[in-house]
Scaffold this motif. Structure first.
Motif, PDB file in Angstrom:
ATOM      1  N   UNK A   1      42.084 144.129  -5.944  1.00 26.23           N
ATOM      2  CA  UNK A   1      43.077 143.067  -5.838  1.00 26.23           C
ATOM      3  C   UNK A   1      42.952 142.035  -6.952  1.00 26.23           C
ATOM      4  N   UNK A   2      41.727 141.801  -7.438  1.00 30.31           N
ATOM      5  CA  UNK A   2      41.532 140.782  -8.477  1.00 30.31           C
ATOM      6  C   UNK A   2      41.930 141.283  -9.856  1.00 30.31           C
ATOM      7  N   UNK A   3      41.754 142.590 -10.084  1.00 29.85           N
ATOM      8  CA  UNK A   3      42.052 143.143 -11.398  1.00 29.85           C
ATOM      9  C   UNK A   3      40.896 142.981 -12.366  1.00 29.85           C
ATOM     10  N   UNK A   4      41.188 143.135 -13.643  1.00 28.08           N
ATOM     11  CA  UNK A   4      40.167 143.155 -14.689  1.00 28.08           C
ATOM     12  C   UNK A   4      39.846 141.730 -15.132  1.00 28.08           C
ATOM     13  N   UNK A   5      39.096 141.026 -14.280  1.00 28.52           N
ATOM     14  CA  UNK A   5      38.727 139.637 -14.564  1.00 28.52           C
ATOM     15  C   UNK A   5      37.229 139.469 -14.306  1.00 28.52           C
ATOM     16  N   UNK A   6      36.670 138.386 -14.808  1.00 26.09           N
ATOM     17  CA  UNK A   6      35.284 138.073 -14.484  1.00 26.09           C
ATOM     18  C   UNK A   6      35.207 137.592 -13.038  1.00 26.09           C
ATOM     19  N   UNK A   7      34.235 138.184 -12.292  1.00 24.74           N
ATOM     20  CA  UNK A   7      34.095 137.799 -10.891  1.00 24.74           C
ATOM     21  C   UNK A   7      35.263 138.301 -10.059  1.00 24.74           C
ATOM     22  N   UNK A   8      35.752 137.506  -9.112  1.00 27.55           N
ATOM     23  CA  UNK A   8      35.186 136.222  -8.707  1.00 27.55           C
ATOM     24  C   UNK A   8      33.819 136.404  -8.040  1.00 27.55           C
ATOM     25  N   UNK A   9      32.873 135.553  -8.428  1.00 24.12           N
ATOM     26  CA  UNK A   9      31.486 135.702  -7.988  1.00 24.12           C
ATOM     27  C   UNK A   9      31.314 135.268  -6.534  1.00 24.12           C
ATOM     28  N   UNK A  10      30.289 135.803  -5.904  1.00 19.84           N
ATOM     29  CA  UNK A  10      30.023 135.492  -4.495  1.00 19.84           C
ATOM     30  C   UNK A  10      28.638 134.904  -4.269  1.00 19.84           C
ATOM     31  N   UNK A  11      27.785 134.911  -5.306  1.00 25.29           N
ATOM     32  CA  UNK A  11      26.427 134.359  -5.168  1.00 25.29           C
ATOM     33  C   UNK A  11      26.058 133.589  -6.421  1.00 25.29           C
ATOM     34  N   UNK A  12      25.425 132.446  -6.195  1.00 22.24           N
ATOM     35  CA  UNK A  12      24.923 131.614  -7.273  1.00 22.24           C
ATOM     36  C   UNK A  12      23.537 131.123  -6.894  1.00 22.24           C
ATOM     37  N   UNK A  13      22.649 131.112  -7.841  1.00 18.40           N
ATOM     38  CA  UNK A  13      21.315 130.572  -7.599  1.00 18.40           C
ATOM     39  C   UNK A  13      21.407 129.129  -7.113  1.00 18.40           C
ATOM     40  N   UNK A  14      20.488 128.768  -6.226  1.00 19.47           N
ATOM     41  CA  UNK A  14      20.412 127.373  -5.783  1.00 19.47           C
ATOM     42  C   UNK A  14      19.781 126.483  -6.850  1.00 19.47           C
ATOM     43  N   UNK A  15      19.189 127.084  -7.857  1.00 20.09           N
ATOM     44  CA  UNK A  15      18.492 126.322  -8.886  1.00 20.09           C
ATOM     45  C   UNK A  15      19.435 125.978 -10.050  1.00 20.09           C
ATOM     46  N   UNK A  16      19.119 124.870 -10.704  1.00 15.32           N
ATOM     47  CA  UNK A  16      19.854 124.491 -11.912  1.00 15.32           C
ATOM     48  C   UNK A  16      21.328 124.220 -11.652  1.00 15.32           C
ATOM     49  N   UNK A  17      22.151 124.543 -12.642  1.00 19.89           N
ATOM     50  CA  UNK A  17      23.586 124.255 -12.595  1.00 19.89           C
ATOM     51  C   UNK A  17      24.421 125.523 -12.403  1.00 19.89           C
ATOM     52  N   UNK A  18      23.802 126.560 -11.827  1.00 19.74           N
ATOM     53  CA  UNK A  18      24.505 127.850 -11.706  1.00 19.74           C
ATOM     54  C   UNK A  18      25.817 127.719 -10.955  1.00 19.74           C
ATOM     55  N   UNK A  19      25.812 127.006  -9.841  1.00 20.24           N
ATOM     56  CA  UNK A  19      27.037 126.880  -9.044  1.00 20.24           C
ATOM     57  C   UNK A  19      28.081 126.052  -9.786  1.00 20.24           C
ATOM     58  N   UNK A  20      27.664 124.918 -10.323  1.00 23.50           N
ATOM     59  CA  UNK A  20      28.611 124.038 -11.020  1.00 23.50           C
ATOM     60  C   UNK A  20      29.228 124.715 -12.239  1.00 23.50           C
ATOM     61  N   UNK A  21      28.456 125.578 -12.887  1.00 20.65           N
ATOM     62  CA  UNK A  21      28.947 126.269 -14.087  1.00 20.65           C
ATOM     63  C   UNK A  21      29.550 127.637 -13.774  1.00 20.65           C
ATOM     64  N   UNK A  22      29.603 127.982 -12.495  1.00 18.11           N
ATOM     65  CA  UNK A  22      30.090 129.297 -12.054  1.00 18.11           C
ATOM     66  C   UNK A  22      29.352 130.440 -12.753  1.00 18.11           C
ATOM     67  N   UNK A  23      28.045 130.277 -12.884  1.00 16.61           N
ATOM     68  CA  UNK A  23      27.198 131.334 -13.434  1.00 16.61           C
ATOM     69  C   UNK A  23      26.693 132.171 -12.262  1.00 16.61           C
ATOM     70  N   UNK A  24      27.542 133.092 -11.816  1.00 17.69           N
ATOM     71  CA  UNK A  24      27.259 133.797 -10.577  1.00 17.69           C
ATOM     72  C   UNK A  24      27.191 135.301 -10.716  1.00 17.69           C
TER      73      UNK A  24
END
Length: 282
Positions: free
Chosen positions: A216-239
């Motif tokens: 359904x999403x197609x050829x895109x990055x993510x959408x991610x479902x998990x991010x580390x609790x450490x650092x800025x992973x969630x805020x930066x969508x590094x998932x």
């Protein structure tokens, strides 16, 4: 704080299925899982890393959902680890624990239940929690053994049921679109070529399940479902996208929308994973 997807419209005849690794249901409840659930219109909820006995799971789910749902679950023999559950408004007809290999029977990593779909056919829903693994350790050996069982069992399930869907934290990012920093993870558990090859088979012609969110999403990055609790992973969508709904083609054809319910902010998360919510139109 209301979630952005709260009260999202659901078409008549749609079945809304959500899956989430709660990272401990007691902690998720304490951190506001109920606020996410309100108004979400979910019919089936599958959980991983529940890490609690049945009575606690049932009581907390009733508090979270505000409903006396049907709940099936299996604990891990190792207390405080793993554990999977399925909560549903539909009455389970038959429930099975384990994937076939007795080695995993008390691991709290696989439960499935047969439900009656809105069209009267049999729908089998699985909640699975695949090992995170660790290269060069027994944890990775167990992960490959579990994935081998999935290769064996999933075709059998597809052949014997009208509809089937494997949901949960499968702890593998399938392609480079599924991990933000994939180049730095090619030698780490979760993105090893050997692990990803299993998913080529799951979603290829050999086994034939459909990665619904990717379809359904197609050829895109993510959408991610998990991010580390450490650092800025969630805020930066590094998932990482490691939570799946893998459906048989007959069910996948009914999927009309998939959404990752990413929390509004880091401090409103109830887990390090976000729910993956899919509507199936019957």
């Amino acid at each position: 704080m209301a979630h952005a997807n709260a009260h999202a419209p659901k078409a008549d005849g749609a079945l809304r299925l959500a899956t989430v690794n709660v990272n401990g249901i007691r902690a998720a409840h304490r951190k506001g899982m109920g606020a996410w659930f309100v108004g979400r219109g979910i019919d089936i909820l599958t959980l991983q890393e529940v890490r609690a006995p049945k009575e606690i799971v049932e009581n907390l789910l009733e508090e979270i959902t505000g409903q006396d749902w049907h709940v099936v679950e299996t604990e891990a023999a190792a207390k405080g680890r793993a554990g999977v559950a399925i909560a549903t408004t539909l009455e389970p007809r038959e429930t099975r624990v384990g994937i076939g290999d007795p080695y995993f029977d008390d691991s709290g990593r696989w439960i499935e239940t047969d439900l009656t779909a809105p069209d009267g056919k049999t729908l089998t829903v699985i909640s699975a929690y695949v090992h995170s693994g660790d290269v060069g350790t027994p944890k990775q050996v167990d992960k490959y053994r579990f994935l081998d069982e999935m290769i064996r069992y999933l075709p059998e399930l597809r052949a014997s049921k009208d509809y089937a869907v494997l949901t949960g934290d499968l702890n593998v990012g399938h392609t480079t679109r599924d991990i933000k920093n994939w180049k730095g993870n090619t030698k780490k558990a979760g993105f090893l070529p050997e692990e990803r090859a299993y998913f080529d088979r799951f979603f290829g012609e050999e086994i034939g399940y459909v990665d619904v969110a990717r379809q359904l999403a197609g050829d895109v990055e993510g959408p991610y479902t998990w991010w580390s609790m450490r650092g800025q992973a969630f805020d930066n969508d590094t998932g990482w996208r490691i939570d799946y709904q893998a459906a048989t083609p007959e069910l996948a054809a009914k999927a009309t929308g998939a959404v990752v319910d990413r929390a509004p902010s880091w401090n409103t998360r109830f887990s390090d994973h976000a729910p993956l919510v899919v509507d199936y139109q019957f």
